[in-house]
Design a protein around this motif. Structure first.
Motif, PDB file in Angstrom:
ATOM      1  N   PRO A   9     -27.027  19.163  11.087  1.00 39.24           N
ATOM      2  CA  PRO A   9     -28.147  18.785  10.225  1.00 39.24           C
ATOM      3  C   PRO A   9     -29.463  18.900  10.997  1.00 39.24           C
ATOM      4  CG  PRO A   9     -26.914  16.829  10.886  1.00 39.24           C
ATOM      5  CD  PRO A   9     -26.243  18.008  11.523  1.00 39.24           C
ATOM      6  N   TYR A  11     -33.734  18.286  10.775  1.00 39.45           N
ATOM      7  CA  TYR A  11     -34.937  17.839  10.093  1.00 39.45           C
ATOM      8  C   TYR A  11     -36.113  18.078  11.029  1.00 39.45           C
ATOM      9  CZ  TYR A  11     -38.322  14.830   7.798  1.00 39.45           C
ATOM     10  OH  TYR A  11     -39.448  14.347   7.191  1.00 39.45           O
ATOM     11  N   ASP A  48     -32.471  19.676   6.218  1.00 37.03           N
ATOM     12  CA  ASP A  48     -32.628  18.453   5.430  1.00 37.03           C
ATOM     13  C   ASP A  48     -34.070  18.327   4.935  1.00 37.03           C
ATOM     14  OD1 ASP A  48     -32.214  15.984   4.341  1.00 37.03           O
ATOM     15  OD2 ASP A  48     -32.276  14.891   6.231  1.00 37.03           O
ATOM     16  N   ASN A  76     -35.637  15.896   1.630  1.00 39.23           N
ATOM     17  CA  ASN A  76     -35.132  15.156   2.784  1.00 39.23           C
ATOM     18  C   ASN A  76     -34.265  13.985   2.309  1.00 39.23           C
ATOM     19  OD1 ASN A  76     -36.115  12.654   4.925  1.00 39.23           O
ATOM     20  ND2 ASN A  76     -35.105  14.461   5.711  1.00 39.23           N
ATOM     21  N   ASP A 103     -30.387  18.769  18.592  1.00 35.44           N
ATOM     22  CA  ASP A 103     -31.232  18.679  19.783  1.00 35.44           C
ATOM     23  C   ASP A 103     -30.520  18.894  21.124  1.00 35.44           C
ATOM     24  OD1 ASP A 103     -29.779  16.424  19.780  1.00 35.44           O
ATOM     25  OD2 ASP A 103     -31.451  15.023  19.721  1.00 35.44           O
ATOM     26  N   LYS A 139     -32.579   0.265  23.705  1.00 33.80           N
ATOM     27  CA  LYS A 139     -31.578   0.940  22.874  1.00 33.80           C
ATOM     28  C   LYS A 139     -30.165   0.550  23.300  1.00 33.80           C
ATOM     29  CE  LYS A 139     -30.643   5.048  20.352  1.00 33.80           C
ATOM     30  NZ  LYS A 139     -31.091   6.293  19.834  1.00 33.80           N
ATOM     31  N   ARG A 203     -24.052  12.232  27.513  1.00 29.33           N
ATOM     32  CA  ARG A 203     -25.076  12.631  26.563  1.00 29.33           C
ATOM     33  C   ARG A 203     -26.397  12.849  27.295  1.00 29.33           C
ATOM     34  NH1 ARG A 203     -25.780  12.056  20.666  1.00 29.33           N
ATOM     35  NH2 ARG A 203     -27.870  11.331  20.242  1.00 29.33           N
ATOM     36  N   THR A 211     -37.709  12.427  18.632  1.00 31.27           N
ATOM     37  CA  THR A 211     -36.555  11.888  17.923  1.00 31.27           C
ATOM     38  C   THR A 211     -36.875  11.779  16.425  1.00 31.27           C
ATOM     39  OG1 THR A 211     -35.091   9.993  17.646  1.00 31.27           O
ATOM     40  CG2 THR A 211     -37.285   9.518  18.478  1.00 31.27           C
ATOM     41  N   LYS A 212     -35.889  12.063  15.590  1.00 36.65           N
ATOM     42  CA  LYS A 212     -36.084  11.946  14.143  1.00 36.65           C
ATOM     43  C   LYS A 212     -35.500  10.622  13.673  1.00 36.65           C
ATOM     44  CE  LYS A 212     -37.723  16.111  14.330  1.00 36.65           C
ATOM     45  NZ  LYS A 212     -37.585  16.272  15.753  1.00 36.65           N
ATOM     46  N   LYS A 217     -35.741   3.821  11.025  1.00 37.02           N
ATOM     47  CA  LYS A 217     -34.547   4.493  10.486  1.00 37.02           C
ATOM     48  C   LYS A 217     -33.285   3.943  11.148  1.00 37.02           C
ATOM     49  CE  LYS A 217     -35.995   9.076   8.956  1.00 37.02           C
ATOM     50  NZ  LYS A 217     -35.876  10.496   9.233  1.00 37.02           N
TER      51      LYS A 217
HETATM   52  N1  UDP Z   1     -31.848  14.474  11.002  1.00 33.92           N
HETATM   53  C1  UDP Z   1     -31.709  14.889   9.681  1.00 33.92           C
HETATM   54  N2  UDP Z   1     -32.419  14.231   8.716  1.00 33.92           N
HETATM   55  C2  UDP Z   1     -33.242  13.168   8.991  1.00 33.92           C
HETATM   56  C3  UDP Z   1     -33.336  12.740  10.345  1.00 33.92           C
HETATM   57  C4  UDP Z   1     -32.619  13.409  11.310  1.00 33.92           C
HETATM   58  O1  UDP Z   1     -30.986  15.837   9.395  1.00 33.92           O
HETATM   59  O2  UDP Z   1     -33.846  12.634   8.059  1.00 33.92           O
HETATM   60  C5  UDP Z   1     -31.088  15.187  12.047  1.00 33.92           C
HETATM   61  C6  UDP Z   1     -31.916  15.690  13.227  1.00 33.92           C
HETATM   62  O3  UDP Z   1     -32.506  16.927  12.945  1.00 33.92           O
HETATM   63  C7  UDP Z   1     -30.888  15.771  14.329  1.00 33.92           C
HETATM   64  C8  UDP Z   1     -29.944  14.622  13.994  1.00 33.92           C
HETATM   65  O4  UDP Z   1     -30.188  14.294  12.635  1.00 33.92           O
HETATM   66  O5  UDP Z   1     -30.160  16.975  14.319  1.00 33.92           O
HETATM   67  C9  UDP Z   1     -30.132  13.421  14.884  1.00 33.92           C
HETATM   68  O6  UDP Z   1     -31.490  13.097  15.008  1.00 33.92           O
HETATM   69  P1  UDP Z   1     -32.163  12.780  16.407  1.00 33.92           P
HETATM   70  O7  UDP Z   1     -31.594  13.656  17.459  1.00 33.92           O
HETATM   71  O8  UDP Z   1     -33.639  12.829  16.246  1.00 33.92           O
HETATM   72  O9  UDP Z   1     -31.696  11.281  16.625  1.00 33.92           O
HETATM   73  P2  UDP Z   1     -31.490  10.524  18.046  1.00 33.92           P
HETATM   74  O10 UDP Z   1     -30.607  11.409  18.874  1.00 33.92           O
HETATM   75  O11 UDP Z   1     -32.864  10.367  18.614  1.00 33.92           O
HETATM   76  O12 UDP Z   1     -30.851   9.233  17.667  1.00 33.92           O
END
Ligand code: UDP
Ligand code: MG
Length: 313
Positions: A9, A11, A48, A76, A103, A139, A203, A211-212, A217
């Protein structure tokens, strides 16, 4: 050899998609050559509803490479829904699916182990972080607290596992039977059952971009996790109400006896009566809560059972 789909996914991931594709294509080619998966295997990007150039990039990569495909969502819908959309699309073509983030935080080299376990008969393989060194203290602390709360509420989750996992077609078909709209895949997947195993990996940091999953969220996902899986918060109210009622009834009784013995107890009687009333109201709320909990689980229409094996001569 199994057909593998890697579902990602995305975004607003224009900064990382190019590099992710480059690395994944090398990995996929390697796995195909070593006979771990079929050459019909694919990478499936789910856009997304990105507002940047993510989809443009996906279409460009798609036109240059037959191993990449793309699904664009009209709006989205959030990570969990985008992932679900990808899984449900991929299950029509694949024998097994690996889901991962765009990512590159998840170590793609453990995909071999995922496939080995799949070939050994596992339907679900969880990618589990071996440490949280790349996380901030905040976190780490909140994540651990969350797992503890989930355990207390009786929800089965895999410690330190996010959404990097392999699922077989059979497991995806079972997932499709969960009709709920409020998705919390990290809870549903262990609930399915089937043979599963874990693969440990370190990781890393996000390759590029932001970050998304900002705090807001993250909290939303945690609340989703609790409310989609446990009605215990509702039933806990009943317990609280009963305790308040019992204590205040006892207090009332003692005040009345003390009053009979000649003590001045008017205030004590009034206070304990008020507390008793509060206790009764809380208990009633709890009872209503028990029914709301039942209605909630009925509304989700989860499968009553998922057959794993059926022996018949
Ligand atoms: N993502 C998505 N829709 C959203 C938010 C996030 O598809 O509304 C995807 C984003 O592109 C990524 C994955 O979810 O591939 C995880 O997001 P992120 O790496 O930013 O989260 P973190 O690793 O910081 O928790
Ligand atoms: Mg990430």
């Amino acid at each position: 050899m199994p057909i593998l789909y890697i579902v990602i996914p995305c975004y607003n991931e224009q900064e990382v998609i190019g590099e992710t594709t480059r690395r994944l294509l090398i990995k996929l080619e390697e796995m195909i050559i070593s006979g771990k998966c079929s050459e019909k295997s694919r990478i499936l990007y789910v856009d997304d509803g990105s507002k940047d150039k993510t989809w443009e990039l996906i279409t460009r990569i798609f036109s240059q490479n037959e191993r990449v495909c793309g699904l664009k969502l009209a709006h989205n819908r959030g990570h969990q829904n985008a992932l679900y959309a990808g899984l449900m699309t991929a299950r029509n073509f694949a024998d097994c699916v690996i889901s991962m983030d765009a990512d590159l935080q998840d170590d793609i080299n453990v995909m071999d182990d995922f496939l080995d376990k799949y070939n050994d008969g596992c339907d679900i393989v969880y990618g589990v972080r071996s440490n949280r060194d790349t996380d901030t203290k905040f976190k780490k602390f909140t994540a651990q607290g969350f797992y503890k709360v989930m355990k207390f509420l009786g929800v089965e989750t895999v410690y330190n596992h996010a959404d990097y996992r392999l699922m077989s077609k059979r497991a995806l078909d079972a997932l499709a039977q969960y009709d709920e709209v409020n998705l919390y895949l990290r809870g549903i997947v262990p609930d399915i059952g089937f043979r599963s195993d874990c693969v440990y990996y370190e990781r890393g940091e996000r390759y590029a971009g932001e970050t998304k999953y900002p705090l807001k969220k993250m909290i939303g996902l945690a609340i989703q996790g609790v409310t989609s899986f446990s009605v215990k918060p509702l039933t806990m109210v009943t317990g609280l109400g009963l305790i308040i009622s019992a204590l205040s009834a006892l207090a009332l009784l003692i005040s009345i006896i003390a009053g009979i013995c000649g003590a001045h107890v008017t205030v004590a009687v009034i206070l304990s009566t008020i507390w008793l009333a509060c206790g009764i109201i809380t208990t009633s709320l709890g009872i209503v809560g028990e029914y709301v909990g039942k209605i909630y689980s009925e509304a989700k229409r989860r499968p009553k059972f998922i057959p794993e094996t059926f022996l018949k001569k």
